[in-house]
Design a protein around this motif. Structure first.
Motif, PDB file in Angstrom:
ATOM      1  N   VAL A 251       0.851  -1.179   0.000  1.00  0.00           N
ATOM      2  CA  VAL A 251       0.000   0.000   0.000  1.00  0.00           C
ATOM      3  C   VAL A 251       0.890   1.232   0.000  1.00  0.00           C
ATOM      4  CG1 VAL A 251      -1.710   1.364   1.262  1.00  0.00           C
ATOM      5  CG2 VAL A 251      -1.960  -1.107   1.099  1.00  0.00           C
ATOM      6  N   THR A 252       0.571   2.178  -0.873  1.00  0.00           N
ATOM      7  CA  THR A 252       1.321   3.424  -0.996  1.00  0.00           C
ATOM      8  C   THR A 252       0.411   4.590  -0.626  1.00  0.00           C
ATOM      9  OG1 THR A 252       0.708   3.738  -3.311  1.00  0.00           O
ATOM     10  CG2 THR A 252       2.683   2.433  -2.864  1.00  0.00           C
ATOM     11  N   ILE A 253       1.011   5.719  -0.258  1.00  0.00           N
ATOM     12  CA  ILE A 253       0.207   6.889   0.091  1.00  0.00           C
ATOM     13  C   ILE A 253       0.040   7.837  -1.094  1.00  0.00           C
ATOM     14  CG2 ILE A 253       0.777   6.736   2.535  1.00  0.00           C
ATOM     15  CD1 ILE A 253       2.757   9.043   2.117  1.00  0.00           C
ATOM     16  N   LEU A 254       0.706   7.520  -2.199  1.00  0.00           N
ATOM     17  CA  LEU A 254       0.491   8.209  -3.469  1.00  0.00           C
ATOM     18  C   LEU A 254       0.159   7.159  -4.527  1.00  0.00           C
ATOM     19  CD1 LEU A 254       3.474  10.759  -3.355  1.00  0.00           C
ATOM     20  CD2 LEU A 254       1.077  11.201  -2.768  1.00  0.00           C
ATOM     21  N   ALA A 255      -0.172   7.592  -5.714  1.00  0.00           N
ATOM     22  CA  ALA A 255      -0.566   6.655  -6.765  1.00  0.00           C
ATOM     23  C   ALA A 255       0.526   5.622  -7.025  1.00  0.00           C
ATOM     24  CB  ALA A 255      -0.879   7.420  -8.046  1.00  0.00           C
ATOM     25  N   VAL A 256       0.117   4.396  -7.258  1.00  0.00           N
ATOM     26  CA  VAL A 256       1.063   3.318  -7.548  1.00  0.00           C
ATOM     27  C   VAL A 256       1.695   3.564  -8.916  1.00  0.00           C
ATOM     28  CG1 VAL A 256       1.328   0.838  -7.904  1.00  0.00           C
ATOM     29  CG2 VAL A 256      -0.252   1.693  -6.153  1.00  0.00           C
ATOM     30  N   SER A 257       3.016   3.483  -8.985  1.00  0.00           N
ATOM     31  CA  SER A 257       3.716   3.739 -10.238  1.00  0.00           C
ATOM     32  C   SER A 257       3.604   2.560 -11.193  1.00  0.00           C
ATOM     33  CB  SER A 257       5.194   4.042  -9.965  1.00  0.00           C
ATOM     34  OG  SER A 257       5.884   2.866  -9.599  1.00  0.00           O
ATOM     35  N   ASP A 258       3.673   2.864 -12.478  1.00  0.00           N
ATOM     36  CA  ASP A 258       3.637   1.805 -13.486  1.00  0.00           C
ATOM     37  C   ASP A 258       4.841   0.875 -13.351  1.00  0.00           C
ATOM     38  OD1 ASP A 258       1.261   2.737 -14.570  1.00  0.00           O
ATOM     39  OD2 ASP A 258       2.274   3.998 -16.064  1.00  0.00           O
ATOM     40  N   ALA A 259       5.957   1.421 -12.864  1.00  0.00           N
ATOM     41  CA  ALA A 259       7.159   0.604 -12.716  1.00  0.00           C
ATOM     42  C   ALA A 259       6.941  -0.544 -11.738  1.00  0.00           C
ATOM     43  CB  ALA A 259       8.327   1.478 -12.253  1.00  0.00           C
TER      44      ALA A 259
END
Length: 354
Positions: A251-259
């Protein structure tokens, strides 16, 4: 029942030129299920300057984290009382009549928590806003990491990775995961290792070390199944994803990166937005319409009901605070200080009233 309340107040208002200044605005009218709080202290978060400078609209009251005194209650409110010390979180920068950087603030009565007497100062209580709420939502909400929730404890040894342990979210996540019986590995600069350990981290790794990822895997026997990235830049997300065992959750606090999606397609990765805990629809980043989430709100109401006991029993400690002078007029200086990356391991707080 209410105290003497003026009709206007000072508040830090976002401007069309992506700045913010103190203006005189009406004191907000409360609804039947709301309370009006006289703000005593506020704490700063990166999201405050994001809303002002990047994606916020003009005319909004800035600020999320507050502590203060209830001065008026709605007709349906029985759980809060005039004169009570409360603290909480608001969607600063998102509404014209809801924001913490103001002399008065309105909030749903069940979305502020009563601060037990003789426990926390207003500055300390204000520091238990955005970071604390985000940590609880991320770790324990069944639609995020879904860990065993305090006061219960996990039955078996299980490691949790918290990337960015010395940030506001990270410091609370360390405490809460530790309270739930998990073993915690986190990353931080060496100057904050002792702080992280004092809050319950079992292992702390310098994120700048060239073998940081290898250290995390070795310390945990490559067994991590859940991770919170409390920084959530592209490289930190990749680090957290690569630290997970096959089929892990991130879980991230910003958008999940495509990488992340490309590097670890087997990992279930999602981001979280603490604003959904407030149970209101909102516009995020100037374009994304986020609907109200009754489930997220219900989770936070239940969690906040636990918070006074956690504080009075000393099981949760507020982030260390750094008091800046200047009241509302000085907040822009604190936001600049934060934006320049000068703070670390401390929450910048301001005193608004006595």
């Amino acid at each position: 029942m209410s105290a003497q309340i003026p009709t206007t107040m000072k508040a830090l208002i976002s401007q069309p030129d992506k700045t913010a200044k103190v203006e005189s605005v009406p004191v907000p009218e409360i609804g039947d299920d709301e309370v009006l709080v006289k703000v005593v202290a506020v704490a700063l978060n990166p999201t405050d300057w994001f809303h002002i400078q990047i994606f916020g609209a003009p005319g909004m009251i800035a600020g999320c984290d507050y502590s203060g005194t209830v001065v008026k209650v709605g007709r349906n409110v029985s759980a809060r009382a005039v004169g009570e010390h409360v603290a909480g979180f608001a969607h600063g920068g998102g509404f014209r009549d809801r924001g913490a950087f103001a002399e008065y603030l309105k909030t749903d009565a069940d979305l502020c928590w009563p601060v037990p007497a003789r426990t926390l100062s207003h500055e300390q209580a204000a520091a238990m806003g955005c970071g604390y709420w985000t940590a609880a939502q991320t770790l324990f909400h069944p639609d995020r990491l879904g860990l065993v929730e305090v006061p219960n404890k996990v039955d078996e040894e299980e490691w949790v990775l918290i990337y960015g342990g010395s940030g506001s979210v990270g410091l609370y996540a360390i405490q809460l995961a530790h309270l739930a019986g998990y073993k915690v590995v986190t990353t931080a600069s060496p100057r904050n290792h002792a702080l992280c350990r004092s809050l319950g981290a079992d292992a702390v790794v310098d994120y700048n070390a060239p073998d940081a990822l290898a250290q995390v895997k070795a310390l945990t026997h490559d067994s991590i199944r859940v991770a919170l990235d409390a920084i959530s830049e592209a490289d930190t997300q990749l680090f957290a994803a690569r630290a997970l065992a096959p089929g892990g959750q991130l879980v991230t606090i910003l958008a999940v990166s495509d990488a992340v999606k490309q590097a670890r397609p087997d990992v279930a990765a999602r981001n979280t937005l603490v604003y959904t805990s407030l149970g209101r629809p909102f516009v995020f980043a100037g374009k994304l319409d986020v609907p109200a989430s009754a489930g997220d709100r219900a989770f936070m109401v239940r969690w906040l009901a636990k918070t006074p006991a956690l504080v009075s029993e000393g099981k949760v400690r507020p982030n260390p605070t750094k008091l800046f002078e200047g009241g509302l007029e000085g907040i822009n200086d604190g936001l600049k200080y934060m934006q320049e990356g000068k703070h670390s391991g401390q929450k910048i707080v301001y005193r608004i009233a006595d």
